[in-house]
Design a protein around this motif. Sequence first.
Motif, mmCIF file in Angstrom:
data_model
loop_
_atom_site.group_PDB
_atom_site.id
_atom_site.type_symbol
_atom_site.label_atom_id
_atom_site.label_comp_id
_atom_site.label_asym_id
_atom_site.label_seq_id
_atom_site.Cartn_x
_atom_site.Cartn_y
_atom_site.Cartn_z
ATOM 1 N N LEU A 148 0.828 -1.212 0.000
ATOM 2 C CA LEU A 148 0.000 0.000 0.000
ATOM 3 C C LEU A 148 0.862 1.262 0.000
ATOM 4 N N THR A 149 1.942 1.259 0.767
ATOM 5 C CA THR A 149 2.854 2.403 0.771
ATOM 6 C C THR A 149 3.481 2.575 -0.607
ATOM 7 N N ALA A 150 3.921 1.462 -1.196
ATOM 8 C CA ALA A 150 4.515 1.523 -2.534
ATOM 9 C C ALA A 150 3.514 2.046 -3.555
ATOM 10 N N ASP A 187 0.326 5.525 -13.995
ATOM 11 C CA ASP A 187 -1.092 5.153 -13.970
ATOM 12 C C ASP A 187 -1.267 3.665 -14.268
ATOM 13 N N ALA A 188 -0.216 2.869 -14.015
ATOM 14 C CA ALA A 188 -0.287 1.425 -14.217
ATOM 15 C C ALA A 188 -1.450 0.841 -13.420
ATOM 16 N N MET A 212 -10.641 -0.749 2.026
ATOM 17 C CA MET A 212 -10.879 0.694 1.918
ATOM 18 C C MET A 212 -9.570 1.448 1.680
ATOM 19 N N GLN A 213 -8.508 1.051 2.374
ATOM 20 C CA GLN A 213 -7.200 1.675 2.159
ATOM 21 C C GLN A 213 -6.725 1.443 0.737
ATOM 22 N N LYS A 228 -5.917 4.254 -2.268
ATOM 23 C CA LYS A 228 -4.592 4.368 -2.883
ATOM 24 C C LYS A 228 -4.628 4.180 -4.398
ATOM 25 N N GLY A 229 -5.770 3.783 -4.935
ATOM 26 C CA GLY A 229 -5.861 3.613 -6.379
ATOM 27 C C GLY A 229 -5.639 2.195 -6.869
#
Length: 124
Positions: A65-67, A76-77, A92-93, A97-98
Amino acid sequence: MRQHYRVIIIDDDPITRMDLVEMLQEQGYNVVAEGKNGKEAVRLTQEWNPHLIIMDVKMPIMDGLTATGIIRKHSDAAILLLTAYSQKDMVMQAKAKGICAYLVKPVMEEELLPAVEFVLTGKQ
């Protein structure tokens, strides 16, 4: 057609990486790089500009998630998250994060391939 997609696999478990690479290559996907932590994911994304990143959540040095948060600043991969966890807060996290989709481990080919097709089609 699938061979033009550049795919990166990020997971701290070498057996999981090997299985994912094999499943994807058998279907004609171009797996260009592998890494074992989020820090490598960030570097490999900058180096290869992949269409798809398949990434574990829990890894040493930097988690998935951090990465993803760092990667989203310059790429935008499509990102497909692998997790042993399906808790609502993690989902949800991931959405925040996308993350495009996620699969719960162990990943089976009949789950992986439709998810990969789905996220790549959504990125076109």
